[in-house]
Design an enzyme around this catalytic site. Structure first.
Site, PDB file in Angstrom:
ATOM      1  N   TYR A 169       0.817  -1.203   0.000  1.00  7.39           N
ATOM      2  CA  TYR A 169       0.000   0.000   0.000  1.00  7.39           C
ATOM      3  C   TYR A 169       0.862   1.270   0.000  1.00  7.39           C
ATOM      4  CZ  TYR A 169      -3.511  -3.543   0.912  1.00  7.39           C
ATOM      5  OH  TYR A 169      -4.295  -4.671   0.829  1.00  7.39           O
ATOM      6  N   ARG A 214       2.755  -0.628  10.939  1.00  2.33           N
ATOM      7  CA  ARG A 214       2.923  -1.938  10.294  1.00  2.33           C
ATOM      8  C   ARG A 214       3.964  -1.724   9.202  1.00  2.33           C
ATOM      9  NH1 ARG A 214      -0.867  -6.533   9.621  1.00  2.33           N
ATOM     10  NH2 ARG A 214       0.545  -8.307   9.850  1.00  2.33           N
TER      11      ARG A 214
END
Length: 353
Positions: A169, A214
């Site tokens: 992402y 993350r």
């Protein structure tokens, strides 16, 4: 269990055990408004009742055009706060802390036109997709959307946020130098995009509010992942949740004789270099295996994802020495289609009548 049920601290937050339920998007539980539904509230309530130390809510999008799909939870407008509060209230009733993972898909968004740090052509869900480079104006708007989302998360009662910096992402796209080939400051310093987001969140939220990430371990190499971990620790990140980065353009690695997965190896190596808590993930099936990983590697927390979809009571069962069940790794995840038809859940319930 020597370590699995030891308490720990993340910043000043007390966590009762080392089991985290990681962010897992549950599709088709909301509509195009991306507002929270009753199904999602009950989903997280059951997780919390199951006894984990921490829950991290699924990827929750900071902009409508950054979504993975048209049924992803959103946090891009104030009207969404009320529904998000329902989730935090349900979880906090059990005494369990909850963070929300804030996210932008970049090239992996489902929109026809997507954006990336640089012009790129890559495979997205089996289809070759082109994406154009962000302008500076767009880049700064998205950074502000992340900061706005963190403020909304605080207002909704979350104990903190996790920046989604992996799994292909947008933040991952900036961090990977094979994806991010910009010739400006955001290309010369791949961590800058996320660093500026972190600094703005810190300015706009209380000191007690937790900010984690993350982080992709191989971005594109483990050496890069370690460098990024050190940079973000210096910037004030409170924890690092290690997973894979931009997979098509990365070099996963572990020694031939290493007993666990490459992601666990990477988390172990990152933990050696930082002083903040590090989480790991990677085919962790049983409580015994989870405890062995914690004891052998020095990693602080394990993510139990699929196991808790099969059995939301996983942590309580592990503590009590009971069968925790197991994901059967179906080719198509039946849980995501219809939880009551999940073969792993059916087997677990049959064996524990």
């Amino acid at each position: 269990m020597n370590k699995l049920f030891n308490p720990m601290k993340i910043r000043n937050l007390e966590v009762k055990n080392r089991i985290a339920i990681p962010p897992m998007v549950i599709y088709n539980r909301t509509d195009d408004t991306s507002y929270v539904t009753d199904i999602q509230v009950e989903h997280y309530r059951k997780f919390a009742q199951g006894g984990p130390g921490l829950i991290i809510q699924e990827a929750t999008c900071v902009e409508k055009d950054g979504r993975l799909c048209d049924s992803q939870i959103g946090i891009w407008e104030d009207g969404q706060i009320e529904g998000l509060k329902r989730i935090t209230n349900a979880v906090h009733e059990t005494g369990t802390p909850i963070f929300v993972q804030i996210h932008h898909g970049g090239v992996f968004g489902f929109m026809e036109e997507t954006v990336c740090p640089s012009d790129i052509q890559c495979m997205v869900k089996g289809t070759m997709k082109k994406s154009r480079a962000l302008t500076h104006l767009e880049l700064h708007r998205i950074q502000n959307s992340f900061a706005d989302a963190a403020v909304r998360a605080y207002q909704a009662g979350y104990d903190g946020v996790e920046l989604h910096g992996c799994h292909n992402y947008l933040i991952s796209q900036f961090l990977n130098s094979r994806v991010n080939v910009r010739n400006d400051e955001y290309g010369n310093n791949p961590a800058l995009f996320a660093l500026e987001i972190i600094r703005e969140i810190r300015k706009r939220t209380p000191d007690s509010f937790i900010v984690g990430m993350r982080l992709g371990a191989f971005e594109p190499t483990l050496a890069d992942g370690i460098d990024h971990a050190l940079i973000f620790q210096e910037a004030g990140i409170d924890f690092l949740n290690i997973s894979f980065g931009f997979m098509q353009l990365s070099d996963p690695f572990k020694p031939d004789n290493y007993p666990f997965t490459d992601l666990i190896y990477a988390a172990q190596e990152i933990r050696k270099q930082v002083s903040i808590p590090v989480f790991t993930v990677g085919e962790i099936i049983s409580p015994e295996q989870a405890d062995k990983i914690l004891t052998a590697t020095g990693i602080d927390m394990v993510n139990i994802g699929r196991g808790t979809l099969v059995n939301p009571n996983w942590a309580n069962d592990a503590r009590n020495g009971k069968d925790t069940g197991a994901c059967l790794h179906c080719k198509i995840c039946m849980w995501r289609i219809s939880p009551e038809k999940c073969p792993g859940r059916i087997r677990y319930e049959r064996n524990n009548k």
